[in-house]
Write a protein that holds these residues in place. Structure first.
Motif, PDB file in Angstrom:
ATOM      1  N   ASP A   1       0.654  -1.227   0.081  1.00 42.21           N
ATOM      2  CA  ASP A   1      -0.073   0.033   0.013  1.00 42.21           C
ATOM      3  C   ASP A   1       0.804   1.289   0.000  1.00 42.21           C
ATOM      4  OD1 ASP A   1      -2.569   1.066  -0.200  1.00 42.21           O
ATOM      5  OD2 ASP A   1      -2.420   1.522   2.056  1.00 42.21           O
ATOM      6  N   SER A   2       1.898   1.190   0.923  1.00 46.22           N
ATOM      7  CA  SER A   2       2.794   2.536   0.716  1.00 46.22           C
ATOM      8  C   SER A   2       3.431   2.512  -0.691  1.00 46.22           C
ATOM      9  CB  SER A   2       4.017   2.152   1.729  1.00 46.22           C
ATOM     10  OG  SER A   2       4.889   1.557   1.374  1.00 46.22           O
ATOM     11  N   LEU A   3       3.472   1.529  -1.524  1.00 43.01           N
ATOM     12  CA  LEU A   3       4.042   1.765  -2.810  1.00 43.01           C
ATOM     13  C   LEU A   3       2.937   2.020  -3.513  1.00 43.01           C
ATOM     14  CD1 LEU A   3       6.430  -1.213  -2.688  1.00 43.01           C
ATOM     15  CD2 LEU A   3       7.261   1.076  -2.822  1.00 43.01           C
ATOM     16  N   GLY A   4       1.734   2.380  -3.248  1.00 48.17           N
ATOM     17  CA  GLY A   4       0.598   2.612  -4.025  1.00 48.17           C
ATOM     18  C   GLY A   4       0.205   1.387  -4.811  1.00 48.17           C
TER      19      GLY A   4
ATOM     20  N   PRO B   1       2.781  -1.034  -9.182  1.00 49.82           N
ATOM     21  CA  PRO B   1       2.880   0.098  -7.916  1.00 49.82           C
ATOM     22  C   PRO B   1       3.049   1.286  -8.604  1.00 49.82           C
ATOM     23  CG  PRO B   1       4.862  -0.986  -8.109  1.00 49.82           C
ATOM     24  CD  PRO B   1       4.021  -1.545  -9.298  1.00 49.82           C
ATOM     25  N   ARG B   2       2.688   2.258  -7.691  1.00 44.59           N
ATOM     26  CA  ARG B   2       3.239   3.916  -8.023  1.00 44.59           C
ATOM     27  C   ARG B   2       4.539   4.075  -8.271  1.00 44.59           C
ATOM     28  NH1 ARG B   2       1.197   6.196  -3.680  1.00 44.59           N
ATOM     29  NH2 ARG B   2      -0.618   5.949  -4.609  1.00 44.59           N
TER      30      ARG B   2
ATOM     31  N   GLN C   1      -0.720   7.733  -0.826  1.00 41.37           N
ATOM     32  CA  GLN C   1       0.064   7.362   0.542  1.00 41.37           C
ATOM     33  C   GLN C   1       0.877   8.683   0.674  1.00 41.37           C
ATOM     34  OE1 GLN C   1      -0.358   5.469   2.753  1.00 41.37           O
ATOM     35  NE2 GLN C   1      -1.786   4.112   1.680  1.00 41.37           N
ATOM     36  N   GLU C   2       2.177   8.762   0.266  1.00 42.08           N
ATOM     37  CA  GLU C   2       2.969   9.721   0.906  1.00 42.08           C
ATOM     38  C   GLU C   2       2.378  11.233   0.964  1.00 42.08           C
ATOM     39  OE1 GLU C   2       3.692   8.157  -1.892  1.00 42.08           O
ATOM     40  OE2 GLU C   2       4.880   9.626  -3.379  1.00 42.08           O
TER      41      GLU C   2
ATOM     42  N   PRO D   1       7.641   6.631   2.979  1.00 39.06           N
ATOM     43  CA  PRO D   1       6.790   5.579   3.501  1.00 39.06           C
ATOM     44  C   PRO D   1       7.202   4.215   3.513  1.00 39.06           C
ATOM     45  CG  PRO D   1       5.582   7.037   1.969  1.00 39.06           C
ATOM     46  CD  PRO D   1       6.930   7.423   1.776  1.00 39.06           C
TER      47      PRO D   1
ATOM     48  N   SER E   1      -2.197   4.386 -11.098  1.00 43.26           N
ATOM     49  CA  SER E   1      -1.154   3.849 -11.069  1.00 43.26           C
ATOM     50  C   SER E   1      -0.496   3.102 -12.342  1.00 43.26           C
ATOM     51  CB  SER E   1      -1.291   2.624  -9.999  1.00 43.26           C
ATOM     52  OG  SER E   1      -0.801   2.778  -8.797  1.00 43.26           O
TER      53      SER E   1
END
Lengths: 360, 124, 127, 144, 288, 648
Positions: free
Chosen positions: A118-121, E255-256, E192-193, A345, E180
């Motif tokens: 999740d922290s990596l999207g 992932p992003r 997230q960040e 993150p 994404s």
């Protein structure tokens, strides 16, 4: 140029952090110049309660140091009291504790993998990891009666036995879980984009890891062969335990350690189930603890130490907990400097912070 | 890219989602959901009150009142273990939420009547 | 598990840490505990399975030399002991200045006149 | 049911919980419980939130944070205290650093008991909170 | 101006948000299914916007009201222009202006997360700019005019001449739809960040406006696919649906990435396929 | 009786010089203000009149007895060379010394041994292009001088230690105006060279105004680079004189009408280099960025809106010739490359004046690219760019200068929330910035025109690609600046210092001009540019092309209307509602914008823009850019000597 800095208060409330921790991020463009953590948001002062609860009831409080590592905390505490009082717990109880300990490692690592994704999207991977985790929690609930807070440890053994018929059915369910985990870890370890995001990020050298006090997968990801389970407490001596070690020292290595530990845990559970000795699960306890004891065991996040000091009464005189997250904070500070904001993150998560543990 | 297989698999399977709350969930045997008190069995021994780690239970022996604050109870089951009279039981169903007006302490009047001590037949 | 604890002088702490560090030991934990008189601070080091404890006895309010120069990670323990017991460490590698664990009562584990740790009076939740 | 209760967005804050309730809140988002069925999204941002989910009892450092976040949520908003710690301080009630439940700092609309809270209980609590949200919205409209 | 054009513009203004909302709903349901969940109701995006519309008026800076309005109005305006077969270049300029307003709205909050969101949104506008200009240039080389109208009445579908541009277009669509791996500035999920990045300080009505603007934008970019398949309505429809599905799948299997990787990868794609396509077309002397 | 046009021309040439002399003599501020004010009114009047006349029909005037003017200018030229020589000796600068000696020798050779061609030559020509330049110099130039009246007062209040030499300063400013008028009005290349050299000198002296070591260093850098341009210009004249032809090639009109372009490639290449140096194109860009140490009016006047425009003026003037040669293509490539590189460089700058400098170079690059391509569309784009750039950039410089005096910094990072702290200046700044890159403002229209021009040019796709990436950079650095202005402030407002009336006046007029130009751009095209283009390309017809298509105009109008509506809405709209604190992860901010951070330290929650130094920093980009552009220049000269023509 100082004029180009952005100061970001990262947390205490932040979607990437299920728990409150604060980081003062100073970034230039998106490069982190300095990141200093600030904790204390979850500090309850639980250790001060030892003198108002009987040591047997305090197990329930020790368990609530943290909701994720709850089982390990309760068993470490019990182990400490047993050490102080010189109680030998029945073999079956030791095996059951080992089994539950590994289950809680499975659930914790899956939880971490999900949060990490999740922290990596990577939303869909997060859901995937947590979906598998639900079946682990089902096993936990079926055997102990609690999903995340099991409440099954007791000074002198365990509170509940598990029927052998149930244990034999567990093996098949583990097969399915293992299959699902294979798919999951395949993505974590082999996906091109994830590798791009992880390899070489937040590198912690072996020396730094050792002397800054890294513990658990954080240390093992940097090539340190450190695992309290090697000392062979509970049933770990019987299952032929060997720590999982990765050499990279980066986010990928730490992730890989946890991925591989999943399968290791499944193996241990299988061994424990097959070799489960018959007999009682509980030894009656008489008397009160006296003396000092350092009780150590391996949490999903690393080595946890419960320091207990008894004075011959029903209440302990002193209880201190040193958790892996606390000792992983200095390595975190060192690997955060110079990283990208987008990686903050995931770098924070690679030490698998458990603030609830850390602050008691 | 490795994820493609997984999501495809998900897509052609029925979702893992439960139908809760339309149908209640089945819990496992021995799940600690909420505490049930049987006033007819309680002898007011106070063990549950003493050993409750979160002090959710109060017993007023004189008034014969047993109270439980659900919003303090941690469902550890310690009271059930220490109760020698089977007056306490853990049910599998979870405890219900409450608004401030609904929230309160559950009070029970203890209806336990000390049974007449059976005549000592062996004494004879 | 080794529970043998060696007593040492407070002033020697840095020296011991230096020896341990050069000997390849890692810092496991620093524990503070009230003794009959004053407090004990226990330093635990480990190398593979060799666990060693060193203990210093200190009186309330003493300034203790920090071992931050040998073990960069010691600051977490030192700050914590500072915040909970009220000891001052000299030369910590990262000094949080009493904000590491912010407590509502200052130094909650410090011995008071009455030996019990201070506990905030909890308002009884409305019934 | 108006739009307010069809699209409740959550904001979760861990006041000083042991994590147990937090991970169960997250578990409620995951496939097995999937609260997105009710339009619930975990926003993580006070400006977007409708339901403020707090876990854990309140300690010294969290007071300001809780108030700050609560103030940043636009009306109508509902506070759900999840777990016994948030409801009353729970097992940690007597610890020196805990000053009680969330209601000592901000008004709470729904209490959800449990230690830790089960996802079903949480969903039930949120559904209850939706009713409160609906009332609050109606009151807000009426005020206009 | 033809009356038909005005009708087209009005139709777009009315239909785009409805279709856009529905598509977003489909997206969410499909995404949920990919994640083994049931997902929200199809109409969930509309519920969300309706709820936001009725929330309290709260802002971190009052100017954001006007900025978000400007964003919405200008996006709608660009869409209407596109629908009337207007000038492609002007559509792009107008879109850039609209985004400037969104960025300004984020800047005006003076909050770190919104600020970084704004910077990243700005980066994404920067990433997008070359390919849009190249796209317009490609259309010009094919038809001798920047007007989408001329592109639509081509006998040969544009994709024959502009395959490279089409590839780049699909790549940047991921960025544009905030999916994404390129959802660097904000995304539809809890981002997230950056918390919510560019929209993190917006609430209530302002956020609703941004949401509707996203629907418009999505429709604008999806309908641009039409330009590549002009004259073949069935093919266009299939292409649009496939591209949309592809975007959802991409969203779920990546992932992003960081903004640096975004800039690098998208610009490399732009340079290789976009510029390459235009150069080949230019060397062949265009079509005119 | 002299024709009124001639009188206007003479006024434009002589009044500023006389004013310069008077300003050098009188010391009191009041006298200076009155004098400068009167002169400005006269200049504006004359330039508007002249431009109006020229737009009706191109003016072409021939004077008799021009020898003495030539002589006078020759003496002036020698004087310029000697001053530079002297200062170089005084400050021990070898390179400027060498170059000025070469230049002096070349001029002397030219004067005494030059092959004097037939002297039947027009003295003054005022075409559409020169009319545009006259308007820019006349209106913008004088407005900047007026602005300087107030600015210099503040300047000396702020720059303690800089000797007050206002007389010298204003004399130079007005002298410069004269030289610029000469540059665009003269028809004789020798005379233009003289004006060219005078502008170099003025620029040199004004950059070194504060006489700090940094200023002197940058001044000398400016002078040696410009001397290279001067030398190239002189060489171009040499090569023109060597062409055996009955017409006088020193006359611009005759030169432009010269049919055999293939013979002209060498002088064209040299003129191109001269234009590149003056317009501070890569690799000569550093002098312009260094020139930002000068007081802001100098930057505004010399280094953005007028003097550097002299370089591109020359290039645009000869654009029809360039369009047929490969020299032109390479000139265009250098311009386009400069546009790309300096737009990228501007991203890494936080000093507002430096951003403006780089943006100036970038836009000049675009103009150069258009001039090098030289088709009718390209020339139109070039002229549009010159106009819009001049007004918007001058406005921005004036705003930055005034803001610097108010907030004590010219760093963009310090301009957050300016809209609250200095509403008037910030509004003007917003107009200026919008004018630089946003639809529907002028620069964007010009870029659009350039895009269309490139599309039909040889090698057009290369230019398109460069333009595409260059404008991406442009968007980035302007928007982040714009964003800074709109930030919400939690800082105390700036000190209340009233803006000097002259500054206020100039800034407001300039702002109105920016908007006026944008609204009136169709008129500019039809009224100014098309007639000029028809003078060169008689069959050029704009018609319904691209941006000038009727529908597009309507759309532009509609867009402007929407914007106007929004601006009105911003002023009248309801602001009711609750202001919530910015989101800081749950941290509360106190009244001074600070929050309690780690280690118990209060920190300011501040935000800064991105500068992407590791990609676009000067350290990274400058050297490769010099190499690339240097190679391009060498190739251009080689192609010039080979005389390669385009045969499309």
């Amino acid at each position: 140029m100082t004029g180009r800095q952005t100061i970001i208060p990262f947390g205490p409330q932040h979607p990437v952090l299920p728990e409150p921790i604060h980081l003062d991020l100073v970034v230039e463009d998106e490069r982190v110049v300095s990141a200093i953590p600030s904790i204390g948001y979850v500090h309850r002062g639980l250790e001060s309660l030892v003198d108002r609860r009987e040591y047997q009831d305090f197990v329930f409080l020790a368990e609530r140091i943290c909701g994720i590592c709850s089982f390990t905390h309760s068993s470490t505490f019990c182990q400490g009291i047993e050490g102080l009082m010189g109680i030998q717990i029945p073999q079956r109880a030791a095996y059951l504790r080992t089994m539950w300990g590994e289950y809680s490692r499975l659930h914790s690592h899956l939880l971490w993998l999900g949060l990490f994704a999740d922290s990596l999207g990577f939303e869909s991977l997060f859901y995937q990891a947590w979906k598998i985790r639900e079946s682990i929690l089902d096993e936990m609930e079926a055997t102990t009666g609690g999903r995340v807070i099991q409440g099954v440890c007791k000074v002198g053994g365990v509170r509940r036995d598990v029927a052998n018929s149930f244990l034999s059915g567990m093996d098949d369910r583990l097969d399915e879980i293992e299959d699902n985990m294979k798919d999951l870890t395949n993505v974590f370890l082999n996906d091109y984009t994830l590798k791009k995001r992880l390899v070489g990020k937040g590198v912690l050298s072996k020396d730094d890891a050792y002397y800054l006090g890294a513990a658990g997968p954080t240390a093992r990801g940097s090539g340190l062969d450190m695992d309290i389970r090697s000392t062979g407490y509970l049933a770990y001596g019987d299952v032929g335990f060997k720590p999982v070690v990765e050499k990279g020292g980066d986010g990928y290595a730490r992730c890989a350690v946890r991925c591989r530990e999943l399968f290791q845990s499944v193996e241990i559970i299988r061994r424990v189930i097959t070799d489960m000795p018959e007999g009682d699960v509980f030894t009656p306890v008489k008397g009160n603890p006296d003396g000092e004891y350092f009780s150590r065991s391996e949490q999903p996040r690393g080595e946890v130490i419960h320091y207990l000091k008894g004075n011959g009464t029903k209440n302990l005189a002193q209880f201190r907990v040193r958790t892996p997250t606390l000792t992983n904070i200095p390595p975190l500070v060192s690997i955060l400097a110079g990283c990208e904001l987008a990686d903050v993150p995931q770098i924070v998560l690679t030490i698998d912070p458990c603030i609830g543990c850390m602050e008691r | 890219m490795k994820m493609f297989k997984t999501i495809l698999k998900q897509f052609f399977h029925t979702p893992a989602t439960t139908t809760f709350p339309n149908t209640p969930l089945e819990n496992f045997e021995g799940t600690r959901g909420h505490l049930v008190f049987d006033p007819s069995k309680c002898t007011s021994c106070m063990m549950c009150m003493k050993r409750c780690p979160s002090q959710a239970i109060t017993v007023q022996r004189a008034e014969k009142i047993w109270t439980l604050d659900r919003f303090r109870c941690v469902m550890c089951g310690n009271c059930v273990d220490v109760c020698k009279f089977d007056a306490l039981l853990m049910e599998r169903e979870y405890a219900k939420s409450a608004t401030p007006t609904e929230r309160g302490v559950e009070t029970y009047e203890i209806t336990y009547v000390k049974p007449e001590r059976p005549k000592k037949e062996t004494a004879e | 598990m080794n529970m043998k604890i060696d007593s040492v002088e407070a002033a020697d702490v840095q020296k011991i840490a230096g020896t341990m560090r050069s000997g390849g030991y890692r810092l496991v934990v620093m524990t503070c505990t009230p003794a009959d008189e004053g407090y004990y601070i226990t330093y635990s080091f480990e190398k593979e399975t060799d666990l060693r404890h060193y203990r210093i006895a200190v009186a309330e309010g003493t300034t203790i030399p920090s071992i931050g120069s040998s073990y960069g990670g010691a600051f977490v323990y030192e700050n914590e002991i500072h915040d909970l017991y009220g000891f001052t460490f000299e030369g910590m590698s990262l000094d949080f200045g009493g904000t590491f664990i912010k407590t509502s009562v200052p130094y909650p584990f410090k011995k008071k006149e009455q030996p019990a740790p201070t506990v905030t009076v909890v308002k009884e939740a409305k019934e | 049911m108006s739009s307010a209760s069809k699209s409740p967005w959550l904001l979760h804050y861990n006041a000083s919980s042991c994590n147990g309730c937090d991970i169960e809140i997250l578990a409620a988002l995951t496939p097995v419980y999937d609260v997105e069925r009710f339009g619930i999204i975990n926003t993580g941002n006070p400006a977007h939130a409708d339901i403020f989910v707090v876990t854990g009892g309140v300690n010294e450092q969290n007071k300001a944070v809780l108030k700050n976040i609560y103030d940043q949520i636009p009306e109508p908003k509902v506070v759900v205290a999840v777990g016994i710690c948030a409801s009353s301080g729970g097992v940690f009630r007597e610890c020196y650093n805990i000053s009680g439940g969330v209601d000592t700092i901000i008004p709470v609309d729904v209490y959800v008991p449990g230690c830790s809270v089960r996802p079903e209980a949480l969903i039930e609590g949120i559904v209850k909170a939706l009713g409160v949200l609906e009332e609050k919205r109606a009151a807000m409209e009426a005020k206009k | 101006m033809d009356i038909m054009f005005i009708v087209g513009a009005v139709l777009f203004l009315i239909l785009a948000p409805i279709l856009g909302g529905l598509l977003t709903g489909c997206d969410r349901v499909l995404t949920a299914r990919f994640q083994s969940r049931v997902g929200p109701p199809l109409l969930q995006p509309f519920y969300d916007v309706a709820k936001l519309w009725h929330k309290e008026k709260a802002f971190s800076n009052p100017v954001e009201i006007i900025f978000t309005t400007a964003y919405l109005v200008l996006i709608a305006f660009s869409g209407a222009m596109l629908a009337t077969g207007g000038n492609l270049l002007f559509v792009f300029f107008s879109l850039a202006l609209a985004h400037t307003f969104l960025i300004l709205a984020a800047y005006s909050a003076n909050a770190p997360y919104a600020h970084i969101g704004a910077e990243r949104e700005l980066l994404s506008v920067m990433i997008l700019e070359p390919i849009l200009i190249l796209f317009a240039a490609g259309c010009f080389l094919v038809t001798g005019s920047f007007d989408t109208y001329h592109m639509l009445i081509q006998d040969v579908p544009g994709i024959i001449y502009l395959p490279g541009v089409f590839i780049v277009f699909i790549a940047v669509l991921t960025l544009k739809l905030r999916k994404s791996p390129f959802d660097i500035s904000t995304s539809h999920h809890a981002h997230q960040e950056l918390v919510k990045g560019v929209t993190s300080s917006l609430s209530g009505r302002s956020l609703a406006k941004v949401e509707i603007a996203h629907w418009y934008e999505m429709m604008i970019f999806l309908s641009m696919i039409l330009l590549f398949f002009a004259g073949y309505p069935v093919l266009s429809a299939v292409a649009i649906i496939l591209v949309f599905l592809l975007e959802i799948v991409i969203d779920n299997i990546f992932p992003r990435v960081t903004w640096k990787m975004t800039v690098k990868s998208l610009w490399i794609v732009t340079l290789v396929f976009g510029v390459g396509n235009i150069v080949v077309l230019g060397i062949l002397g265009g079509i005119v | 009786m002299y024709p009124p046009e001639l009188i206007a021309i003479l006024i434009l040439l002589l009044v500023p010089v006389s004013a310069a002399v008077l300003l050098a003599v009188f010391k009191p501020d009041l006298v200076r203000n009155v004098l400068a004010g009167i002169t400005s009114v006269i200049i504006i009047g004359a330039s508007v009149f002249l431009a109006w006349k020229a737009l009706i029909a191109p003016v072409s005037l021939t004077l008799e007895h021009t020898e003495w003017i030539g002589m006078l200018l020759f003496i002036a030229e020698i004087g310029v060379a000697l001053v530079i020589l002297g200062l170089s000796i005084k400050y021990r600068k070898i390179l400027p010394l060498l170059l000025s000696v070469i230049q002096l020798i070349l001029i002397l050779i030219l004067e005494f041994f030059g092959i004097a061609g037939p002297h039947a030559m027009t003295t003054f020509t005022v075409t559409g292009l020169s009319a545009v330049m006259v308007l820019i110099i006349g209106i913008i130039g004088t407005l900047i001088c007026v602005y300087a009246l107030g600015y210099m007062k503040d300047y000396h209040d702020h720059q303690i230690g800089v000797p007050v030499r206002k007389r010298y300063f204003f004399a130079l400013m007005f002298l410069f105006l004269s030289a610029m008028f000469g540059l665009v009005l003269f028809n004789n290349l020798m005379w233009i060279l003289c004006a060219w050299e005078v502008t170099t000198l003025c620029s040199f002296l004004l950059i070194g105004y504060s006489r700090t070591p940094e200023a002197m260093k940058n001044a000398f850098r400016a002078v040696w680079m410009n001397l290279i341009g001067g030398i190239c210009f002189t060489l171009a004249i040499f090569f023109l004189l060597r062409i055996n032809t009955p017409v006088n090639l020193l006359s611009v009109t005759d030169l432009l009408a010269f049919p055999n372009v293939s013979a002209l490639t060498i002088p064209l290449a040299f003129i191109a280099v001269a234009g590149l140096t003056k317009a501070a194109q890569m690799p000569f860009s550093t002098w312009l960025t260094g020139a930002m140490v000068a007081p802001t009016p100098v930057s505004a006047l010399l280094h953005s809106s007028t003097m550097v425009k002299a370089g591109v003026y020359l290039l645009v003037l000869f654009a029809p010739l360039f369009s047929q040669t490969w020299v032109g293509i390479f000139l265009a490539l250098i311009g386009a490359f400069t546009f790309l590189a300096t737009s990228a460089l501007a991203i890494s700058q936080s000093n507002a004046k430096k951003v403006l400098a780089y943006s100036t170079i970038a836009n000049l690059g675009l103009i150069t690219a258009c001039a090098g391509i030289g088709t009718a569309e390209a020339i139109m784009a070039a002229i549009l760019l010159i106009i819009f750039h001049a007004v918007a950039k001058a406005l921005l410089f004036l705003c930055v200068g005034a803001v610097e005096h108010k907030i004590g910094s010219r760093d963009i990072e310090d301009m957050d929330g300016l809209l609250v702290r200095l509403p008037l200046l910030a509004t003007m700044m917003v107009i200026g910035i919008s004018g630089m890159y946003l639809a529907p403002f002028g620069m964007l229209i010009s870029k659009w025109a350039a895009l269309e021009a490139f599309l039909t040019a040889p090698l057009g796709y290369v230019f398109i690609a460069i333009l595409a990436f260059g404008s991406a950079f442009t968007i980035f650095f302007w928007t982040k600046w714009l964003g800074k202005l709109f930030m919400r402030m939690n800082r105390p407002p700036a000190e209340k210092i009233a803006l000097h009336i002259s500054e206020k006046l100039s800034v407001i007029v300039m702002g109105v001009l920016v908007i006026g130009c944008c609204l009136g751009f169709p008129a500019i095209i039809t009224g100014v540019i098309i007639p000029y283009l028809n003078g060169i390309h008689p069959y050029f017809y704009l018609g319904n092309k691209g941006f000038f298509y009727f529908d597009t105009l309507v759309m532009l109008g509609l867009m402007a209307f929407i914007l106007l509506f929004l601006v009105i809405g911003a002023f009248l709209g309801s602001r009711e509602g609750r202001t919530i604190a910015p989101y800081l992860g749950g941290r509360a901010v106190d009244s001074e914008g600070r929050f309690l951070g780690s280690l118990g330290v209060y920190k300011e929650a501040k935000t800064s823009n991105y500068y992407l130094e590791e990609y676009f920093g000067e350290k990274v980009l400058l050297k490769p850019s010099w190499v690339i552009s240097g190679v391009l220049i060498i190739v251009m000269l080689v192609l010039g000597f080979m005389g390669v023509m385009i045969w499309i």
